[in-house]
Design a protein around this motif. Structure first.
Motif, PDB file in Angstrom:
ATOM      1  N   LYS A  88       0.992  -1.266  -0.095  1.00 20.80           N
ATOM      2  CA  LYS A  88      -0.042   0.175  -0.503  1.00 20.80           C
ATOM      3  C   LYS A  88       1.105   0.730  -0.441  1.00 20.80           C
ATOM      4  CE  LYS A  88      -3.506   2.269   3.056  1.00 20.80           C
ATOM      5  NZ  LYS A  88      -5.067   2.144   3.430  1.00 20.80           N
ATOM      6  N   LEU A  89       1.699   1.301   1.120  1.00 17.99           N
ATOM      7  CA  LEU A  89       3.068   1.742   0.662  1.00 17.99           C
ATOM      8  C   LEU A  89       3.760   2.481  -0.368  1.00 17.99           C
ATOM      9  CD1 LEU A  89       4.368   2.143   4.348  1.00 17.99           C
ATOM     10  CD2 LEU A  89       3.020   3.625   3.570  1.00 17.99           C
ATOM     11  N   LEU A  90       4.016   1.243  -0.916  1.00 14.34           N
ATOM     12  CA  LEU A  90       4.870   1.676  -1.935  1.00 14.34           C
ATOM     13  C   LEU A  90       3.705   2.367  -3.071  1.00 14.34           C
ATOM     14  CD1 LEU A  90       6.578  -1.890  -2.471  1.00 14.34           C
ATOM     15  CD2 LEU A  90       7.541   0.887  -2.372  1.00 14.34           C
ATOM     16  N   CYS A  91       2.141   2.161  -3.291  1.00 17.37           N
ATOM     17  CA  CYS A  91       1.843   1.854  -4.693  1.00 17.37           C
ATOM     18  C   CYS A  91       1.452   4.487  -4.105  1.00 17.37           C
ATOM     19  CB  CYS A  91       0.245   2.509  -3.885  1.00 17.37           C
ATOM     20  SG  CYS A  91       0.229   0.894  -4.078  1.00 17.37           S
ATOM     21  N   LEU A  92       1.547   4.449  -3.500  1.00 21.50           N
ATOM     22  CA  LEU A  92       2.098   6.215  -2.579  1.00 21.50           C
ATOM     23  C   LEU A  92       2.912   7.276  -2.587  1.00 21.50           C
ATOM     24  CD1 LEU A  92       0.154   5.801   0.540  1.00 21.50           C
ATOM     25  CD2 LEU A  92      -0.785   5.794  -1.379  1.00 21.50           C
ATOM     26  N   TYR A  93       4.393   6.012  -3.949  1.00 20.29           N
ATOM     27  CA  TYR A  93       5.162   6.689  -3.418  1.00 20.29           C
ATOM     28  C   TYR A  93       6.026   6.268  -4.797  1.00 20.29           C
ATOM     29  CZ  TYR A  93       5.497   8.477   1.206  1.00 20.29           C
ATOM     30  OH  TYR A  93       5.096   8.954   2.910  1.00 20.29           O
ATOM     31  N   PRO A  94       6.812   7.483  -5.548  1.00 19.83           N
ATOM     32  CA  PRO A  94       7.599   7.546  -6.589  1.00 19.83           C
ATOM     33  C   PRO A  94       8.669   6.362  -5.846  1.00 19.83           C
ATOM     34  CG  PRO A  94       7.828   9.491  -5.533  1.00 19.83           C
ATOM     35  CD  PRO A  94       6.501   8.248  -5.187  1.00 19.83           C
ATOM     36  N   LEU A 108       3.813  -9.295 -10.675  1.00 17.73           N
ATOM     37  CA  LEU A 108       3.768 -10.053 -10.859  1.00 17.73           C
ATOM     38  C   LEU A 108       3.307 -11.823 -10.645  1.00 17.73           C
ATOM     39  CD1 LEU A 108       4.861  -9.500 -14.500  1.00 17.73           C
ATOM     40  CD2 LEU A 108       3.105  -9.030 -13.741  1.00 17.73           C
ATOM     41  N   GLN A 109       4.206 -11.954  -9.617  1.00 20.31           N
ATOM     42  CA  GLN A 109       4.088 -13.484  -9.001  1.00 20.31           C
ATOM     43  C   GLN A 109       2.879 -12.939  -8.099  1.00 20.31           C
ATOM     44  OE1 GLN A 109       7.732 -14.130  -6.563  1.00 20.31           O
ATOM     45  NE2 GLN A 109       6.694 -15.858  -5.643  1.00 20.31           N
ATOM     46  N   ILE A 110       2.569 -12.150  -7.380  1.00 23.84           N
ATOM     47  CA  ILE A 110       1.309 -11.172  -6.287  1.00 23.84           C
ATOM     48  C   ILE A 110       0.388 -12.068  -6.921  1.00 23.84           C
ATOM     49  CG2 ILE A 110       0.213 -10.071  -5.016  1.00 23.84           C
ATOM     50  CD1 ILE A 110       2.877  -9.106  -3.892  1.00 23.84           C
ATOM     51  N   LEU A 111       0.285 -11.828  -8.564  1.00 24.86           N
ATOM     52  CA  LEU A 111      -0.692 -11.859  -9.366  1.00 24.86           C
ATOM     53  C   LEU A 111      -1.002 -13.382  -8.973  1.00 24.86           C
ATOM     54  CD1 LEU A 111      -0.823  -8.889 -11.535  1.00 24.86           C
ATOM     55  CD2 LEU A 111      -2.522  -9.033  -9.305  1.00 24.86           C
ATOM     56  N   TYR A 123      -3.244  -3.723  -4.703  1.00 25.78           N
ATOM     57  CA  TYR A 123      -2.035  -2.935  -4.827  1.00 25.78           C
ATOM     58  C   TYR A 123      -1.088  -3.282  -5.480  1.00 25.78           C
ATOM     59  CZ  TYR A 123      -3.833  -0.820  -0.043  1.00 25.78           C
ATOM     60  OH  TYR A 123      -4.955  -1.097   0.906  1.00 25.78           O
ATOM     61  N   SER A 124      -0.787  -4.652  -5.860  1.00 27.61           N
ATOM     62  CA  SER A 124       0.737  -4.671  -7.040  1.00 27.61           C
ATOM     63  C   SER A 124       0.234  -4.271  -8.727  1.00 27.61           C
ATOM     64  CB  SER A 124       1.113  -6.118  -6.823  1.00 27.61           C
ATOM     65  OG  SER A 124       0.604  -7.158  -5.910  1.00 27.61           O
ATOM     66  N   MET A 125      -1.609  -4.542  -8.736  1.00 25.32           N
ATOM     67  CA  MET A 125      -1.620  -4.302  -9.814  1.00 25.32           C
ATOM     68  C   MET A 125      -1.481  -2.726  -9.831  1.00 25.32           C
ATOM     69  SD  MET A 125      -5.317  -5.587 -10.748  1.00 25.32           S
ATOM     70  CE  MET A 125      -6.265  -7.124  -9.364  1.00 25.32           C
ATOM     71  N   GLN A 126      -1.549  -1.608  -8.919  1.00 23.48           N
ATOM     72  CA  GLN A 126      -1.122   0.004  -8.995  1.00 23.48           C
ATOM     73  C   GLN A 126       0.385   0.239  -9.055  1.00 23.48           C
ATOM     74  OE1 GLN A 126      -3.751   2.308  -8.882  1.00 23.48           O
ATOM     75  NE2 GLN A 126      -2.479   3.243  -9.588  1.00 23.48           N
TER      76      GLN A 126
END
Length: 177
Positions: A88-94, A108-111, A123-126
């Motif tokens: 979630k945090l990685l979605c919010l930052y460059p 991709l592994q998570i998906l 969150y992985s998709m984002q």
């Protein structure tokens, strides 16, 4: 407040709700929270990540110094809740371009993992979409992945996020082509 004091706060859900509602007063404890979150392996490390994320909601950008460390900690992470908070945090930052190859593979592994919770997949998709904003050559392939997920996923949350990302990508890919 010492690390042990913080451990005691993190040990109870009642305290967590209090800390969350008073997150404003805990910004000075971000380094300590992130140390616990990044280096711990138990539920307290997840709770520290959760509190750090709640502080970040009130102070966007406050966790920027830890984004590379968060990314590096994902490899081998087993705690589903902590993984969710970090994604979630990685979605919010460059994201640093040096982390693109790892995060592309990781997300991709998570998906592709049936047992991953819908939030981790969303969150992985984002994250994948965010990377494609800087690497437009990935957009077409990512659209194919989203369309595949729309055909095969069971979770309403995962399907909803895949629809949103696919909608954005289809407009962008069409515009390009």
């Amino acid at each position: 407040m010492t690390k042990n004091d913080l451990f005691l706060l993190l040990d109870s859900w009642d305290n967590l709700n209090w800390v969350k509602s008073n997150a404003e007063g805990y910004t000075g404890y971000i380094p300590l929270l992130m140390d616990i979150a990044l280096n711990g392996t138990n539920r307290l490390s997840w709770r520290a990540a959760w509190i750090a994320e709640k502080i970040n909601e009130k102070h966007p950008g406050i966790l920027q110094p830890w984004i590379n460390s968060i990314t590096n900690s994902l490899n081998g992470m087993n705690h589903i809740g902590k993984k969710r908070q970090f994604l979630k945090l990685l979605c919010l930052y460059p994201i640093s371009t040096e982390h693109y190859p790892f995060l592309l593979d990781y997300c991709l592994q998570i998906l592709d993992t049936m047992s991953e919770p819908p939030a981790n997949k969303a969150y992985s998709m984002q994250i994948l979409y965010n990377i494609s904003e800087y690497e437009p050559g990935l957009k077409e392939e990512l659209l194919d992945i989203m369309e595949y997920l729309l055909e095969t996923e069971q979770s309403a949350g995962t399907l909803a996020k895949a629809r949103i990302i696919a909608g954005k990508l289809s407009k962008e890919v069409r515009r390009k082509g």
